[in-house]
Design an enzyme around this catalytic site. Structure first.
Site, PDB file in Angstrom:
ATOM      1  N   ASP A 208      80.956  -1.369 -10.242  1.00  0.00           N
ATOM      2  CA  ASP A 208      79.869  -1.095 -11.053  1.00  0.00           C
ATOM      3  C   ASP A 208      80.258  -0.062 -12.073  1.00  0.00           C
ATOM      4  OD1 ASP A 208      77.324  -1.378 -12.602  1.00  0.00           O
ATOM      5  OD2 ASP A 208      76.187  -0.300 -10.768  1.00  0.00           O
ATOM      6  N   HIS A 209      79.956   0.022 -13.288  1.00  0.00           N
ATOM      7  CA  HIS A 209      80.238   0.861 -14.245  1.00  0.00           C
ATOM      8  C   HIS A 209      79.022   2.030 -13.987  1.00  0.00           C
ATOM      9  CE1 HIS A 209      81.875  -2.253 -17.352  1.00  0.00           C
ATOM     10  NE2 HIS A 209      83.009  -1.172 -16.861  1.00  0.00           N
TER      11      HIS A 209
ATOM     12  N   TRP B 190      74.333  -1.071 -14.538  1.00  0.00           N
ATOM     13  CA  TRP B 190      73.586  -2.355 -14.241  1.00  0.00           C
ATOM     14  C   TRP B 190      74.692  -3.466 -14.406  1.00  0.00           C
ATOM     15  CZ3 TRP B 190      70.046  -0.021 -18.056  1.00  0.00           C
ATOM     16  CH2 TRP B 190      69.033   0.863 -17.580  1.00  0.00           C
ATOM     17  N   HIS B 191      76.060  -3.378 -13.971  1.00  0.00           N
ATOM     18  CA  HIS B 191      77.020  -4.011 -14.170  1.00  0.00           C
ATOM     19  C   HIS B 191      77.652  -4.342 -12.899  1.00  0.00           C
ATOM     20  CE1 HIS B 191      77.184  -2.403 -18.473  1.00  0.00           C
ATOM     21  NE2 HIS B 191      76.247  -3.469 -18.362  1.00  0.00           N
ATOM     22  N   GLN B 192      77.044  -4.708 -11.692  1.00  0.00           N
ATOM     23  CA  GLN B 192      77.442  -5.139 -10.553  1.00  0.00           C
ATOM     24  C   GLN B 192      78.424  -6.272 -10.546  1.00  0.00           C
ATOM     25  OE1 GLN B 192      74.679  -3.714  -6.947  1.00  0.00           O
ATOM     26  NE2 GLN B 192      73.184  -3.964  -8.827  1.00  0.00           N
TER      27      GLN B 192
END
Length: 513
Positions: free
Chosen positions: A298-299, A448-450
Site C-alpha cells: 500500500d502507498h 487507499w491503494h492496497q
C-alpha cells in the site's frame, strides 16, 4: 437455460470488475452476471466530487482496519475500501494516474509476457480514455469509455505548488500521465474522472450504459461467500442475499474482482491458499498456493500542513495538483509520490498538535515502500473479518524515506511561490530526527491503494499467471489490484482498469467472444 447459469460470473463491481462485465456484455450472445456486495451508486455523496470524504465510514465503505502495528506506535490504521457499484471509483478522490513506464515493464518481466509491457499498455490506455486535455495522440486516447479531464481551472494554491516545484528544479508538465511518467517525474495538475461536474466512476463508464441489456444481470447487496468446484474446476459461486444462500453457475469462467482484501479472503475460504493456514480453520484444501494473502502493499503518506493567510476555495474534490519525483536520477521509478489537498488533513493521532482552521496539506508519500504485509483469515465463515497486517514502516528504508519526504515537503512549502497565500508551516514543524520519527509514526496513513495479495508472476509465491488465471485450478481468473507484483507509481484506479481490459483480452482470445 436455468436462470442461475451464465457464461461468465464477475464478482465485484469495482474498477476492474466493472470493466470485465461491461466489455463482456458487449457481445449480445454472452450471458454475464455481475455480483456486488454493496448497493447502487445513486447517492449525492457519490455524485458530487467534493463530497467524497462523506462516504468514508458509511455503508459505502468496507471499513477495514489494519491490525495494531508496533512500527507506527501500535496504531490501527483505517483502510477504507469502496463497497457498492463502482467500488473505489465511486468513493475515491477521482485521480486518474496511469503508473510509470517502468511499472509496466516490471509487470511484463515478472509475468514473462510482453502484453503487460508499457508499449502494450499504452495502446490499452488509448482505447480506454476519452481524454479532454491537449492532444497527445501518441500517448493519450479519445473516444473511449473513461472521461478524463484536467483539474482546471485550478485554485491558486495548486498553481503555487507547481511554481514551488519549479523553484526546486522539478519540471512541470501539461498532465501527470504520458511523458511525465516516462522519466524522473515532475509536477502537474491532476487528471480526474469528473464529467459535467459529477463523478464519472468506472461503473458509470462501462456498465451503467448497458443496464437493461438482456444478457447482463447485475445483482447488488449480494455477498460472494465461496467458490463452487467440480474437481479442480470452478463452476460457480455461492452468495448471500438477505441471509439467504444462492448459487450461481458459470459455463466458462468465474472472475474474482473483489479487491486486495476480499479476493484472498474468498480464495482462502474456498480452499485456495496456504495449506497450513487453511487447515487451521478446518477448510479443505483444493489448491495449496502460499502466495494468497501475502505480498500486501500500500502507498503510505505523512501529512505536512500549512496555514492559509485567508481562507481559500476548494476545487475538484480538493486534490488538484500532484508531484512525483525520483530523489536519485539513477532510480528506475519515482520514490516520491506527493498529493496536495486543499484543506488540512491530520491523522487522528496528530490532530491535537495544532491544526489550522484553514490550510492546505501536502501528503509526503512513498511511491514504492519496501514494507510487506499479509491478509489472513480469522475464521472460515463469510462474516469472519479478515486480519489485515500491512506492516507499515516495518522495513527500515521506509522510515528513512518518510523523513526524507517530509523534509522535502517542508522545503517545498517554504518556497516564495506561496507568499501571500500561506502564513507558514504548522506540522510537523522544526523537529530533530527523533521527534520527526515519532511524528511520522503517528502521521502514517494509507493512500487507499492496497494491492499485491494474489500476485501475478512465475515464482512459488505467485497466484496467477500472465493471463490472470489462478495456478492449479481451472475456470478461475482474478482481475483486480491483488494481482499487482508491486504497487504502481500513483493512484491505482487507472491501472485496475488496465487489469480489467487485459483480462477481457485473454477471455476473448480463449473463448472467441
Amino acid at each position: 437455460m436455468p436462470d442461475n447459469t451464465f457464461d461468465f460470473i464477475v464478482c465485484g463491481a469495482g474498477a476492474s470488475g466493472s470493466v470485465v462485465a461491461g466489455r463482456l456484455a458487449e457481445n449480445p450472445g454472452g450471458r454475464v452476471l455481475l455480483i456486488e456486495a454493496g448497493s447502487d451508486d445513486e447517492h449525492p455523496d457519490i455524485e458530487q466530487p467534493g463530497h467524497w470524504p462523506l462516504n468514508l465510514g458509511t455503508e459505502r465503505d468496507w471499513n477495514f482496519t489494519a491490525a495494531a502495528n508496533p512500527h507506527i506506535n501500535d496504531r490501527q490504521i483505517p483502510l477504507n475500501m469502496g463497497r457498492g457499484l463502482g467500488g473505489g471509483s465511486s468513493i475515491n478522490v477521482m485521480l486518474w494516474a496511469r503508473g510509470h513506464k517502468n511499472d509496466w515493464e516490471d509487470f511484463a518481466a515478472e509475468s514473462g509476457d510482453p502484453a503487460w509491457s508499457y508499449a502494450s499498455v499504452l495502446k490499452l490506455y488509448q482505447r480506454i480514455e476519452d481524454y479532454q486535455g491537449n492532444a497527445d495522440p501518441s500517448r493519450r486516447g479519445t473516444g473511449g469509455p473513461v472521461h478524463v479531464q484536467c483539474a482546471a481551472p485550478a485554485q491558486p494554491i495548486a498553481h503555487a505548488m507547481l511554481d514551488a516545484a519549479n523553484a526546486m528544479d522539478i519540471p512541470t508538465f501539461d498532465n501527470p500521465n504520458g511523458l511525465m511518467m516516462e522519466g524522473r517525474g515532475g509536477a502537474a495538475f491532476n487528471d480526474l474522472i469528473i464529467k459535467n461536474g459529477k463523478r464519472h466512476s468506472i461503473y458509470r463508464a462501462y456498465v451503467h450504459p448497458r443496464r437493461g441489456q438482456p444478457n447482463l444481470t447485475v445483482l447488488t447487496d449480494t455477498l460472494v461467500s465461496r467458490l463452487l468446484f467440480k474437481g479442480q474446476r470452478v463452476v460457480g459461486v455461492e452468495a448471500l442475499n438477505q441471509g439467504q444462500i444462492q448459487r450461481y453457475y458459470a459455463d466458462h469462467e468465474v472472475i474474482l474482482s473483489l479487491g486486495a482484501i476480499n479476493t484472498p479472503k474468498v480464495l482462502m475460504q474456498s480452499g485456495i491458499g496456504p495449506e497450513q493456514a487453511l487447515r487451521r480453520h478446518g477448510i479443505p484444501v483444493i489448491q495449496h498456493l502460499p502466495g494468497v494473502g501475502a505480498n500486501h502493499q500500500d502507498h503510505v503518506s505523512f501529512a505536512a500542513i500549512f496555514a492559509y493567510t485567508t481562507p481559500q476555495p476548494i476545487g475538484h474534490g480538493g486534490s488538484e495538483a500532484t508531484l512525483y519525483w525520483s530523489s536519485d536520477s539513477a532510480l528506475r521509478l519515482p520514490d516520491m509520490f506527493h498529493c496536495q489537498a486543499e484543506f488540512p488533513v491530520p491523522s487522528a493521532e496528530n490532530a491535537h498538535l495544532g491544526v489550522p482552521d484553514h490550510g492546505w496539506t501536502m501528503f509526503a508519500g512513498l511511491a514504492h515502500p519496501q514494507s510487506r504485509g499479509h491478509v489472513t483469515l480469522s475464521g472460515p465463515r463469510p462474516d469472519d473479518a479478515p486480519i489485515i497486517q500491512p506492516n507499515t514502516l516495518s522495513h527500515p528504508d521506509d522510515l528513512r524515506s518518510a523523513l526524507d519526504n517530509l523534509r522535502f515537503v517542508q522545503e517545498l512549502g517554504a518556497q516564495a511561490a506561496f507568499k501571500g497565500l500561506v502564513k507558514g508551516e504548522c506540522l510537523p514543524g522544526n523537529l530533530d530526527t527523533r521527534a520527526l520519527e515519532h511524528y511520522a509514526r503517528n502521521a502514517a496513513v494509507t493512500y487507499w491503494h492496497q494491492c499485491g495479495t494474489a500476485k501475478m508472476g512465475r515464482d512459488s509465491m505467485s497466484v496467477v499467471d500472465s493471463r490472470l488465471l489462478v495456478y492449479g485450478v481451472q475456470g478461475l481468473r482474478i482481475a483486480d489490484a491483488s494481482i499487482m507484483p508491486h504497487v504502481t507509481s500513483g493512484n491505482t484506479m487507472a491501472p485496475c482498469v488496465v487489469i480489467g481490459e487485459r483480462a477481457v483480452e485473454e477471455i476473448r482470445a480463449l473463448y472467441q467472444v
